[in-house]
Write a protein that holds these residues in place. Sequence first.
Motif, short mmCIF file in Angstrom:
data_model
loop_
_atom_site.label_atom_id
_atom_site.label_comp_id
_atom_site.label_asym_id
_atom_site.label_seq_id
_atom_site.Cartn_x
_atom_site.Cartn_y
_atom_site.Cartn_z
N ARG B 34 28.60 10.21 5.41
CA ARG B 34 29.51 11.28 4.99
C ARG B 34 30.05 12.04 6.19
NH1 ARG B 34 26.50 14.66 0.57
NH2 ARG B 34 24.79 13.71 1.71
N ALA B 35 29.21 12.24 7.20
CA ALA B 35 29.68 12.93 8.40
C ALA B 35 30.80 12.13 9.06
CB ALA B 35 28.52 13.14 9.38
N LEU B 36 30.61 10.83 9.17
CA LEU B 36 31.62 9.99 9.80
C LEU B 36 32.88 9.92 8.93
CD1 LEU B 36 29.29 7.14 11.11
CD2 LEU B 36 30.43 8.90 12.47
N ARG B 37 32.67 9.96 7.61
CA ARG B 37 33.83 9.90 6.72
C ARG B 37 34.75 11.12 6.93
NH1 ARG B 37 33.54 10.48 0.65
NH2 ARG B 37 31.34 9.98 0.92
N LEU B 38 34.15 12.26 7.28
CA LEU B 38 34.96 13.45 7.54
C LEU B 38 35.96 13.22 8.66
CD1 LEU B 38 32.34 16.34 7.36
CD2 LEU B 38 33.88 15.54 5.58
N LEU B 39 35.55 12.40 9.64
CA LEU B 39 36.42 12.14 10.78
C LEU B 39 37.69 11.39 10.36
CD1 LEU B 39 33.75 11.04 13.40
CD2 LEU B 39 34.96 13.22 13.31
N GLU B 40 37.58 10.65 9.24
CA GLU B 40 38.74 9.89 8.76
C GLU B 40 39.83 10.79 8.20
OE1 GLU B 40 37.35 6.94 6.03
OE2 GLU B 40 35.73 6.34 7.36
N ILE B 54 39.88 19.29 5.51
CA ILE B 54 38.94 18.18 5.78
C ILE B 54 38.19 17.83 4.51
CG2 ILE B 54 36.83 17.53 7.03
CD1 ILE B 54 37.77 19.29 9.33
N SER B 55 37.71 18.85 3.82
CA SER B 55 36.97 18.64 2.56
C SER B 55 37.83 17.90 1.56
CB SER B 55 36.53 20.01 2.02
OG SER B 55 36.16 19.90 0.67
N ARG B 56 39.06 18.38 1.38
CA ARG B 56 39.94 17.79 0.35
C ARG B 56 40.31 16.36 0.71
NH1 ARG B 56 43.43 21.58 0.45
NH2 ARG B 56 45.07 20.49 1.58
N ARG B 57 40.68 16.15 1.98
CA ARG B 57 41.15 14.82 2.37
C ARG B 57 40.02 13.79 2.40
NH1 ARG B 57 46.00 14.09 4.87
NH2 ARG B 57 45.15 12.64 6.40
N SER B 58 38.78 14.24 2.61
CA SER B 58 37.68 13.28 2.67
C SER B 58 36.92 13.18 1.37
CB SER B 58 36.72 13.67 3.80
OG SER B 58 36.19 14.95 3.54
N THR B 64 29.18 21.05 1.59
CA THR B 64 28.63 19.92 2.36
C THR B 64 29.46 19.71 3.63
OG1 THR B 64 28.00 18.88 0.28
CG2 THR B 64 27.92 17.51 2.24
N ALA B 65 30.79 19.73 3.46
CA ALA B 65 31.67 19.54 4.61
C ALA B 65 31.41 20.60 5.67
CB ALA B 65 33.14 19.58 4.16
N HIS B 66 31.15 21.82 5.21
CA HIS B 66 30.89 22.93 6.13
C HIS B 66 29.70 22.61 7.05
CE1 HIS B 66 30.58 27.03 7.59
NE2 HIS B 66 29.31 27.04 7.24
N ARG B 67 28.61 22.11 6.43
CA ARG B 67 27.42 21.82 7.23
C ARG B 67 27.62 20.59 8.11
NH1 ARG B 67 25.03 23.57 2.32
NH2 ARG B 67 24.96 21.44 1.55
N LEU B 68 28.28 19.57 7.57
CA LEU B 68 28.47 18.35 8.36
C LEU B 68 29.42 18.59 9.53
CD1 LEU B 68 28.76 15.74 5.44
CD2 LEU B 68 26.84 16.01 7.03
N VAL B 69 30.47 19.37 9.28
CA VAL B 69 31.41 19.67 10.36
C VAL B 69 30.72 20.48 11.45
CG1 VAL B 69 33.45 21.03 10.95
CG2 VAL B 69 33.54 19.45 9.03
#
Lengths: 278, 278
Positions: B34-40, B54-58, B64-69
Amino acid sequence: MAVTRPGGPVDGSSPDAVSIAVPERASTGPVVARALRLLEAFSDERPTLTLSEISRRSGVPLSTAHRLVAALETWGAVERDPAGRYQVGLRLWEVGALAPRGPGLRERALPYLEDLCAVTRENVQLAVREDDEIVYVERLAGTQAVGVHIRVGGRWAMTATGVGLVLLAHAPPDVVERVLEGPFTRHTPWTLTDPARIRETLAAVRTRGYAVSERQITSDATSVAAPVRDATGEVVAALSVVAHHGNPPVSVLAPLVRTSAGGVSHALAAGRRPRRPR
Amino acid sequence: MAVTRPGGPVDGSSPDAVSIAVPERASTGPVVARALRLLEAFSDERPTLTLSEISRRSGVPLSTAHRLVAALETWGAVERDPAGRYQVGLRLWEVGALAPRGPGLRERALPYLEDLCAVTRENVQLAVREDDEIVYVERLAGTQAVGVHIRVGGRWAMTATGVGLVLLAHAPPDVVERVLEGPFTRHTPWTLTDPARIRETLAAVRTRGYAVSERQITSDATSVAAPVRDATGEVVAALSVVAHHGNPPVSVLAPLVRTSAGGVSHALAAGRRPRRPR
């Protein structure tokens, strides 16, 4: 997803997974951090590694490294060569190519770097600051150029190079203090290692608008560097020429380097990146 | 580390963390994935994003996005621009620059690409296959060149380009079948969209040793491509020239492209990458 309550799931993705709700922040950061730390095991000298080499070089236990590398491989951050050794994956390079401070900056600066290289026939470099070091974003080799020890994507200490002195002269005070604590690697008798002398040099860089790093890395080379600024006037990069010491003289190189750096600054201030060639 | 027993720890890194031993494989993969998916979420068109973008596009929930980012930012995989928007970090680009199939291949191929560009004065490209698509690793712009729509690090469909036809002609059968299922994007009346016709084309590529993609992307351009092989003879990349359709003719370009691709293949077979310029 095994658990969906706020606070964070532990995913149950394998048949025998134990699904327990624990605060995700307790594990997310470390797991992601360790996975990314594995990538640091690769270097220019060691572009391919076995799993146990990755484990040993990153200090992550083998069983953990095994699982994390599998996750990295699934996404494409690492891949295997025909011999089965791991290497940094093309996918990671693709995403990295989107970094505005790397290829983004390079793309906008390249026409100016090419002009400077053509006019001087010397090596031309573009670098940015990352923490307490500089990272080279582009390097063009001049046809009459002196030998240079850097590579694109490589790091170098800030005080020993022209671009480093420019970026340090415009860095936040805490960065300057950390760097001045040393240690300094002495490459030649001319390498700057005295903090007081370096402070004077940084003040001169700010006053004159350019930096000169004389024979600090090799006895035959001097670099002249100037700051690249963004639309707000902040120094975001430095551009340099590395030439044979004394030939051409700094008095010739400095105006050329400043003009080029100014050109890149104007291009950045113009905001939107130039349209891609169609 | 909260737990050290084999099977995998959940780290307790925050004061209120609940430290429970669960099989790490139950969470490692998904968290890292999921962390890597955010980069996409980042792209050439959208190099900077807010957290909610980032949250919406991934498709990863905001919390969750907040913590992973945050974990990605700590390591430097993402960083914030002066306006506070996230962008791909310089650190990721540094690691990506170690990818043998990206910059590693480019470095060894560059002298041959430059020669081909100088001789033809046309656009020269180097590409590799990643899954069912091609990724451009380098592109040199010729001084008399026709317009080209690609960027380094960008992807393109395999059937519409010369380099893609070469790489598909030498791809595993399952890749060929997936690609031939389509869909195909028609750019011009000449774009290949008939699977039977594409199969014939691929057979011809293998027989002749080069591919011709005629006016498939724009009506005025044709590309001629040839395979680059590693020491084992496996096709690992393709090299092409894109020129105005019919000028120079394919009969002139094909031998040049094949010779260049052969040069790169010899350089790869020579094994060790050339010493970096000093």
